[in-house]
Design a protein around this motif. Sequence first.
Motif, mmCIF file in Angstrom:
data_model
loop_
_atom_site.group_PDB
_atom_site.id
_atom_site.type_symbol
_atom_site.label_atom_id
_atom_site.label_comp_id
_atom_site.label_asym_id
_atom_site.label_seq_id
_atom_site.Cartn_x
_atom_site.Cartn_y
_atom_site.Cartn_z
ATOM 1 N N VAL A 286 0.855 -1.187 0.000
ATOM 2 C CA VAL A 286 0.000 0.000 0.000
ATOM 3 C C VAL A 286 0.891 1.236 0.000
ATOM 4 C CG1 VAL A 286 -1.809 1.257 1.234
ATOM 5 C CG2 VAL A 286 -1.787 -1.249 1.265
ATOM 6 N N PHE A 287 0.609 2.155 -0.914
ATOM 7 C CA PHE A 287 1.376 3.394 -1.019
ATOM 8 C C PHE A 287 0.462 4.591 -0.816
ATOM 9 C CE2 PHE A 287 4.050 0.389 -3.179
ATOM 10 C CZ PHE A 287 5.338 0.797 -2.849
ATOM 11 N N ASP A 288 0.959 5.567 -0.067
ATOM 12 C CA ASP A 288 0.289 6.853 0.091
ATOM 13 C C ASP A 288 0.972 7.809 -0.875
ATOM 14 O OD1 ASP A 288 -1.429 6.005 2.125
ATOM 15 O OD2 ASP A 288 0.076 6.386 3.660
ATOM 16 N N ILE A 289 0.211 8.302 -1.841
ATOM 17 C CA ILE A 289 0.770 9.137 -2.899
ATOM 18 C C ILE A 289 0.097 10.497 -2.872
ATOM 19 C CG2 ILE A 289 1.082 9.353 -5.396
ATOM 20 C CD1 ILE A 289 1.065 6.262 -5.476
ATOM 21 N N LYS A 290 0.906 11.548 -2.965
ATOM 22 C CA LYS A 290 0.376 12.911 -3.042
ATOM 23 C C LYS A 290 0.593 13.424 -4.458
ATOM 24 C CE LYS A 290 0.915 14.083 1.778
ATOM 25 N NZ LYS A 290 1.391 15.051 2.755
ATOM 26 N N VAL A 291 -0.504 13.927 -5.044
ATOM 27 C CA VAL A 291 -0.474 14.459 -6.401
ATOM 28 C C VAL A 291 -0.870 15.927 -6.344
ATOM 29 C CG1 VAL A 291 -1.469 14.260 -8.715
ATOM 30 C CG2 VAL A 291 -1.063 12.193 -7.366
ATOM 31 N N ASP A 292 -0.069 16.776 -6.973
ATOM 32 C CA ASP A 292 -0.355 18.213 -7.021
ATOM 33 C C ASP A 292 -1.650 18.443 -7.797
ATOM 34 O OD1 ASP A 292 -0.388 20.998 -7.581
ATOM 35 O OD2 ASP A 292 1.790 21.073 -7.440
ATOM 36 N N ALA A 293 -2.613 19.115 -7.161
ATOM 37 C CA ALA A 293 -3.904 19.362 -7.799
ATOM 38 C C ALA A 293 -3.822 20.446 -8.866
ATOM 39 C CB ALA A 293 -4.948 19.742 -6.748
ATOM 40 N N ALA A 294 -2.701 21.150 -8.941
ATOM 41 C CA ALA A 294 -2.539 22.201 -9.945
ATOM 42 C C ALA A 294 -2.019 21.648 -11.269
ATOM 43 C CB ALA A 294 -1.597 23.287 -9.429
ATOM 44 N N ASP A 295 -1.072 20.696 -11.189
ATOM 45 C CA ASP A 295 -0.462 20.227 -12.447
ATOM 46 C C ASP A 295 -0.418 18.709 -12.609
ATOM 47 O OD1 ASP A 295 1.566 19.498 -10.685
ATOM 48 O OD2 ASP A 295 2.954 21.054 -11.364
ATOM 49 N N GLY A 296 -0.859 17.947 -11.618
ATOM 50 C CA GLY A 296 -0.918 16.499 -11.744
ATOM 51 C C GLY A 296 0.390 15.771 -11.495
ATOM 52 N N LYS A 297 1.418 16.483 -11.040
ATOM 53 C CA LYS A 297 2.701 15.837 -10.763
ATOM 54 C C LYS A 297 2.641 15.099 -9.427
ATOM 55 C CE LYS A 297 5.592 19.106 -13.269
ATOM 56 N NZ LYS A 297 6.650 20.111 -13.170
ATOM 57 N N VAL A 298 3.287 13.940 -9.382
ATOM 58 C CA VAL A 298 3.392 13.195 -8.133
ATOM 59 C C VAL A 298 4.415 13.906 -7.254
ATOM 60 C CG1 VAL A 298 4.062 11.010 -7.073
ATOM 61 C CG2 VAL A 298 2.713 11.014 -9.189
ATOM 62 N N LEU A 299 3.974 14.341 -6.077
ATOM 63 C CA LEU A 299 4.843 15.073 -5.154
ATOM 64 C C LEU A 299 5.587 14.149 -4.208
ATOM 65 C CD1 LEU A 299 2.382 17.963 -4.240
ATOM 66 C CD2 LEU A 299 4.261 18.030 -5.897
ATOM 67 N N SER A 300 4.910 13.087 -3.784
ATOM 68 C CA SER A 300 5.560 12.132 -2.890
ATOM 69 C C SER A 300 4.853 10.798 -2.975
ATOM 70 C CB SER A 300 5.552 12.632 -1.436
ATOM 71 O OG SER A 300 4.241 12.641 -0.913
ATOM 72 N N SER A 301 5.601 9.765 -2.624
ATOM 73 C CA SER A 301 5.070 8.409 -2.597
ATOM 74 C C SER A 301 5.818 7.651 -1.520
ATOM 75 C CB SER A 301 5.280 7.739 -3.957
ATOM 76 O OG SER A 301 4.868 6.393 -3.902
ATOM 77 N N LYS A 302 5.066 7.135 -0.561
ATOM 78 C CA LYS A 302 5.723 6.342 0.473
ATOM 79 C C LYS A 302 4.862 5.139 0.802
ATOM 80 C CE LYS A 302 3.994 8.935 4.425
ATOM 81 N NZ LYS A 302 4.318 9.618 5.651
ATOM 82 N N GLN A 303 5.551 4.052 1.126
ATOM 83 C CA GLN A 303 4.830 2.837 1.464
ATOM 84 C C GLN A 303 4.157 3.029 2.807
ATOM 85 O OE1 GLN A 303 7.044 -0.758 0.971
ATOM 86 N NE2 GLN A 303 5.377 -2.037 1.712
ATOM 87 N N ASP A 304 2.889 2.656 2.862
ATOM 88 C CA ASP A 304 2.089 2.796 4.073
ATOM 89 C C ASP A 304 2.366 1.618 4.995
ATOM 90 O OD1 ASP A 304 0.222 3.626 5.914
ATOM 91 O OD2 ASP A 304 -1.521 3.221 4.662
ATOM 92 N N GLN A 305 2.524 1.905 6.255
ATOM 93 C CA GLN A 305 2.666 0.846 7.246
ATOM 94 C C GLN A 305 1.274 0.329 7.593
ATOM 95 O OE1 GLN A 305 5.778 -0.141 7.899
ATOM 96 N NE2 GLN A 305 6.343 1.459 6.466
ATOM 97 N N ALA A 306 1.196 -0.797 8.234
ATOM 98 C CA ALA A 306 -0.096 -1.402 8.587
ATOM 99 C C ALA A 306 -0.936 -0.420 9.390
ATOM 100 C CB ALA A 306 0.119 -2.680 9.377
#
Length: 115
Positions: free
Chosen positions: A85-105
């Motif tokens: 499971v990954f928590d991903i942040k996407v910029d709502a202005a341009d659609g670029k992925v800002l960060s991606s990190k694996q979610d812990q349980a």
Amino acid sequence: MNRKLTISALIIAAGVATAGGLAYAKTSDVENDAIADLAKAKISLTQAVGAAEAHATGKATKAELEGERGAVVYEIEVVTADNKVFDIKVDAADGKVLSSKQDQADRGEKDDDKD
């Protein structure tokens, strides 16, 4: 007669209170955060989910639009084929992925329980 007067007075008081509350709500400068955040978003939720799924090569299970440090981002949870499971942040202005990190349980905790 006295009962009719009391009921009429209560109806009038309730009407005045309701009208006053509506007038205050219309003049209030406080805006719903969700409406303000949506107005700032330049890409759709569908586009953001697509970017997150492509980035993690998985399927989105949750998505939310959030205001963060003056910017607006989509926070998307993506599950991969190997059940990571990954928590991903996407910029709502341009659609670029800002960060991606694996979610812990999550240990059974729900986001709604935190509020």
